[in-house]
Design an enzyme around this catalytic site. Sequence first.
Site, PDB file in Angstrom:
ATOM      1  N   PHE A  46      -9.813  -7.309  11.423  1.00 21.37           N
ATOM      2  CA  PHE A  46     -10.408  -8.539  10.893  1.00 21.37           C
ATOM      3  C   PHE A  46     -10.259  -9.723  11.854  1.00 21.37           C
ATOM      4  CE2 PHE A  46     -10.118  -6.339   6.802  1.00 21.37           C
ATOM      5  CZ  PHE A  46     -11.349  -6.688   6.270  1.00 21.37           C
ATOM      6  N   ASP A  65      -6.193 -16.439  28.795  1.00 19.81           N
ATOM      7  CA  ASP A  65      -5.703 -15.118  28.383  1.00 19.81           C
ATOM      8  C   ASP A  65      -4.547 -14.777  29.329  1.00 19.81           C
ATOM      9  OD1 ASP A  65      -7.029 -13.079  26.197  1.00 19.81           O
ATOM     10  OD2 ASP A  65      -5.904 -11.985  27.718  1.00 19.81           O
ATOM     11  N   HIS A 116      -3.709 -15.075   6.193  1.00 18.81           N
ATOM     12  CA  HIS A 116      -4.841 -14.341   5.588  1.00 18.81           C
ATOM     13  C   HIS A 116      -6.144 -15.100   5.859  1.00 18.81           C
ATOM     14  CE1 HIS A 116      -2.926 -17.017   2.688  1.00 18.81           C
ATOM     15  NE2 HIS A 116      -4.117 -17.229   2.174  1.00 18.81           N
ATOM     16  N   LEU A 117      -6.263 -15.569   7.084  1.00 25.20           N
ATOM     17  CA  LEU A 117      -7.410 -16.413   7.456  1.00 25.20           C
ATOM     18  C   LEU A 117      -8.783 -15.783   7.186  1.00 25.20           C
ATOM     19  CD1 LEU A 117      -6.001 -17.919  10.761  1.00 25.20           C
ATOM     20  CD2 LEU A 117      -6.734 -19.245   8.768  1.00 25.20           C
ATOM     21  N   VAL A 141      -2.914 -18.514  14.836  1.00 29.57           N
ATOM     22  CA  VAL A 141      -3.627 -17.390  14.204  1.00 29.57           C
ATOM     23  C   VAL A 141      -2.746 -16.141  14.273  1.00 29.57           C
ATOM     24  CG1 VAL A 141      -5.697 -15.943  14.307  1.00 29.57           C
ATOM     25  CG2 VAL A 141      -5.872 -18.394  14.790  1.00 29.57           C
ATOM     26  N   SER A 142      -2.046 -15.974  15.387  1.00 29.51           N
ATOM     27  CA  SER A 142      -1.212 -14.770  15.566  1.00 29.51           C
ATOM     28  C   SER A 142      -0.134 -14.693  14.487  1.00 29.51           C
ATOM     29  CB  SER A 142      -0.552 -14.777  16.940  1.00 29.51           C
ATOM     30  OG  SER A 142      -1.519 -14.920  17.936  1.00 29.51           O
ATOM     31  N   HIS A 178       0.620  -1.134   4.586  1.00 33.63           N
ATOM     32  CA  HIS A 178       1.745  -1.922   5.108  1.00 33.63           C
ATOM     33  C   HIS A 178       3.102  -1.284   4.789  1.00 33.63           C
ATOM     34  CE1 HIS A 178      -1.170  -4.926   6.174  1.00 33.63           C
ATOM     35  NE2 HIS A 178      -1.594  -4.983   4.928  1.00 33.63           N
ATOM     36  N   ASP A 218       3.148 -14.984  14.190  1.00 35.41           N
ATOM     37  CA  ASP A 218       4.363 -14.163  14.324  1.00 35.41           C
ATOM     38  C   ASP A 218       5.550 -14.954  13.787  1.00 35.41           C
ATOM     39  OD1 ASP A 218       3.410 -11.713  15.644  1.00 35.41           O
ATOM     40  OD2 ASP A 218       2.754 -13.096  17.191  1.00 35.41           O
ATOM     41  N   GLY A 269      -9.477 -11.722  23.249  1.00 37.74           N
ATOM     42  CA  GLY A 269      -9.268 -10.769  22.155  1.00 37.74           C
ATOM     43  C   GLY A 269     -10.196 -11.049  20.979  1.00 37.74           C
ATOM     44  N   LYS A 281      -6.585  -3.626   0.472  1.00 37.61           N
ATOM     45  CA  LYS A 281      -5.182  -4.010   0.491  1.00 37.61           C
ATOM     46  C   LYS A 281      -4.355  -3.063  -0.385  1.00 37.61           C
ATOM     47  CE  LYS A 281      -4.196  -6.835   2.714  1.00 37.61           C
ATOM     48  NZ  LYS A 281      -4.161  -8.014   3.545  1.00 37.61           N
TER      49      LYS A 281
HETATM   50  N1  NAD Z   1      -3.590 -15.031  10.671  1.00 32.57           N
HETATM   51  C1  NAD Z   1      -4.398 -14.060  10.275  1.00 32.57           C
HETATM   52  O1  NAD Z   1      -4.978 -14.094   9.189  1.00 32.57           O
HETATM   53  C2  NAD Z   1      -4.663 -12.896  11.207  1.00 32.57           C
HETATM   54  C3  NAD Z   1      -5.716 -12.013  10.946  1.00 32.57           C
HETATM   55  C4  NAD Z   1      -5.995 -10.989  11.866  1.00 32.57           C
HETATM   56  C5  NAD Z   1      -5.148 -10.827  12.973  1.00 32.57           C
HETATM   57  N2  NAD Z   1      -4.085 -11.672  13.146  1.00 32.57           N
HETATM   58  C6  NAD Z   1      -3.164 -11.519  14.290  1.00 32.57           C
HETATM   59  O2  NAD Z   1      -3.754 -12.073  15.453  1.00 32.57           O
HETATM   60  C7  NAD Z   1      -3.188 -11.449  16.608  1.00 32.57           C
HETATM   61  C8  NAD Z   1      -4.284 -11.092  17.588  1.00 32.57           C
HETATM   62  O3  NAD Z   1      -5.108 -10.078  17.039  1.00 32.57           O
HETATM   63  P1  NAD Z   1      -6.411  -9.550  17.789  1.00 32.57           P
HETATM   64  O4  NAD Z   1      -7.040  -8.554  16.897  1.00 32.57           O
HETATM   65  O5  NAD Z   1      -7.212 -10.703  18.268  1.00 32.57           O
HETATM   66  O6  NAD Z   1      -5.744  -8.847  19.045  1.00 32.57           O
HETATM   67  P2  NAD Z   1      -6.480  -8.400  20.374  1.00 32.57           P
HETATM   68  O7  NAD Z   1      -5.630  -7.331  20.947  1.00 32.57           O
HETATM   69  O8  NAD Z   1      -7.929  -8.154  20.140  1.00 32.57           O
HETATM   70  O9  NAD Z   1      -6.392  -9.697  21.321  1.00 32.57           O
HETATM   71  C9  NAD Z   1      -5.190 -10.246  21.780  1.00 32.57           C
HETATM   72  C10 NAD Z   1      -5.477 -10.989  23.065  1.00 32.57           C
HETATM   73  O10 NAD Z   1      -4.256 -11.648  23.438  1.00 32.57           O
HETATM   74  C11 NAD Z   1      -4.103 -11.525  24.841  1.00 32.57           C
HETATM   75  N3  NAD Z   1      -2.691 -11.733  25.154  1.00 32.57           N
HETATM   76  C12 NAD Z   1      -1.637 -10.940  24.824  1.00 32.57           C
HETATM   77  N4  NAD Z   1      -0.503 -11.482  25.303  1.00 32.57           N
HETATM   78  C13 NAD Z   1      -0.853 -12.629  25.922  1.00 32.57           C
HETATM   79  C14 NAD Z   1      -0.121 -13.626  26.615  1.00 32.57           C
HETATM   80  N5  NAD Z   1       1.200 -13.558  26.759  1.00 32.57           N
HETATM   81  N6  NAD Z   1      -0.799 -14.657  27.156  1.00 32.57           N
HETATM   82  C15 NAD Z   1      -2.135 -14.748  27.037  1.00 32.57           C
HETATM   83  N7  NAD Z   1      -2.900 -13.841  26.381  1.00 32.57           N
HETATM   84  C16 NAD Z   1      -2.243 -12.794  25.832  1.00 32.57           C
HETATM   85  C17 NAD Z   1      -4.635 -10.130  25.150  1.00 32.57           C
HETATM   86  O11 NAD Z   1      -4.945  -9.995  26.538  1.00 32.57           O
HETATM   87  C18 NAD Z   1      -5.865 -10.086  24.244  1.00 32.57           C
HETATM   88  O12 NAD Z   1      -7.000 -10.600  24.904  1.00 32.57           O
HETATM   89  C19 NAD Z   1      -2.389 -10.258  16.080  1.00 32.57           C
HETATM   90  O13 NAD Z   1      -1.036 -10.604  16.071  1.00 32.57           O
HETATM   91  C20 NAD Z   1      -2.887 -10.080  14.670  1.00 32.57           C
HETATM   92  O14 NAD Z   1      -1.897  -9.525  13.816  1.00 32.57           O
HETATM   93  C21 NAD Z   1      -3.843 -12.704  12.298  1.00 32.57           C
END
Ligand code: NAD
Length: 386
Positions: free
Chosen positions: A133, A224, A317-318, A275-276, A94, A278, A200, A76
């Site tokens: 991660f 997906d 930061h899961l 998890v995402s 970052h 945003d 993903g 980090k």
């Molecule tokens: N909360 C946390 O601690 C943490 C940690 C790591 C990553 N993340 C976030 O998690 C998110 C996903 O990361 P990842 O590494 O798994 O990404 P990834 O690219 O490996 O997987 C994303 C998946 O989402 C699917 N997708 C995209 N848009 C979609 C939609 N509209 N409908 C259905 N499926 C859809 C894609 O086809 C893909 O399979 C990122 O935003 C990342 O920043 C969060």
Amino acid sequence: MATTLHLRSESKALEHRSALTPTTTKALLDAGYKVNVERSPERIFEDSEFEEVGATLVPEGSWKDAPTDNIIVGLKELPEDKFALKHTHVQFAHCYKQQGGWQDVLSRFPQGGGTLLDLEFLTDDVGRRVAAFGYHAGYAGAALAIEAWSHQLTHPGEKLPGVSSYANQDLLLKDVRSALESGSKKADRHPRVLVIGALGRCGRGAVDLCTQAGVPDENILKWDLPETKKGGPFSEIVESDIFVNCIYLSDPIPPFLNEESLSSEKRKLSVVCDVSCDTTNPHNPVPIYTENSTFDKPTLPVKGYDDPPLSVISIDHLPSLLPREASEAFSQALLPSLLELKDRKTSRVWQQAEGLFSEKVGTLPETLRGAWQSAADTVKSVTGTA
Ligand SMILES: NC(=O)c1ccc[n+]([C@@H]2O[C@H](COP(=O)([O-])OP(=O)(O)OC[C@H]3O[C@@H](n4cnc5c(N)ncnc54)[C@H](O)[C@@H]3O)[C@@H](O)[C@H]2O)c1
């Protein structure tokens, strides 16, 4: 002469993860690298685990005074400071997406003649991230979601208590299995879990956790892109007990759920784990919360929903819930690139990272570019290029 890597002790509070593990350190030593490892009170791996594989232990914070040709490896951000950086640093900084304070963070590198090789932007031949991660983020997020669902049933009206990092994944799984058993007994059924982004990294982690915890396969809905193509909101989400959002949001999309879909009489949904995360994105497809939750307070109530209640987990930061496994998976994925560090002037992945660094430094105001600007000016005056 052997290339020396210097593993920093992370300075961010409660960061137990590490960019190098004893296993990957050993692989680097076997390949002829010298690896200096700062002693660290927070790292999930004991200092002695690194020493046992042949690394040299050095004092915490000693990277600042390491010889300039040492490559400083960390995970980090560096501790906030102002002094110019003279080393090559491999880490997440970052500061490439104009985040708050990016100029202060980035300008320290060119000002000291240092280089940032940012882990977030290392990609393979087809543009996929070399190491991320995600898997353990999804795994941990789904674990907390199941625990929250069970807690709602076994302790109505009470919030899920705080959690802290687990020494290993088996201990987490044990807790989730026992929570699921109590919750399912109380509900007289297993929860139905809908994971979006299931193909993903995060999504695969979330699905694996559900399976390993004992949720029957027919109760795990794996969606997906094809399933969301028609556009939300989706009744399937509100008719599930748990929704785990794992998508990578690249373009604006209609929300997956909203007040109208949540007002359905068929609503069973009581836990959303985003998890995402945003959170501040105006196109967040899970627009039912505005702040992130934390390990201390993992769930946030969504006001206006009582029967059943609705809670959101929005922890950004899961993976820190499983520092050992998350570090191991990340470091193993990074290892092939790390092994190319000694040839980084000819290695595609590191050259690309260095090119991106130069591009980003070029976006700093000229006054902040320091030694980098002087070098660029010299090249211009010698070659006559503008
Ligand atoms: N909360 C946390 O601690 C943490 C940690 C790591 C990553 N993340 C976030 O998690 C998110 C996903 O990361 P990842 O590494 O798994 O990404 P990834 O690219 O490996 O997987 C994303 C998946 O989402 C699917 N997708 C995209 N848009 C979609 C939609 N509209 N409908 C259905 N499926 C859809 C894609 O086809 C893909 O399979 C990122 O935003 C990342 O920043 C969060």
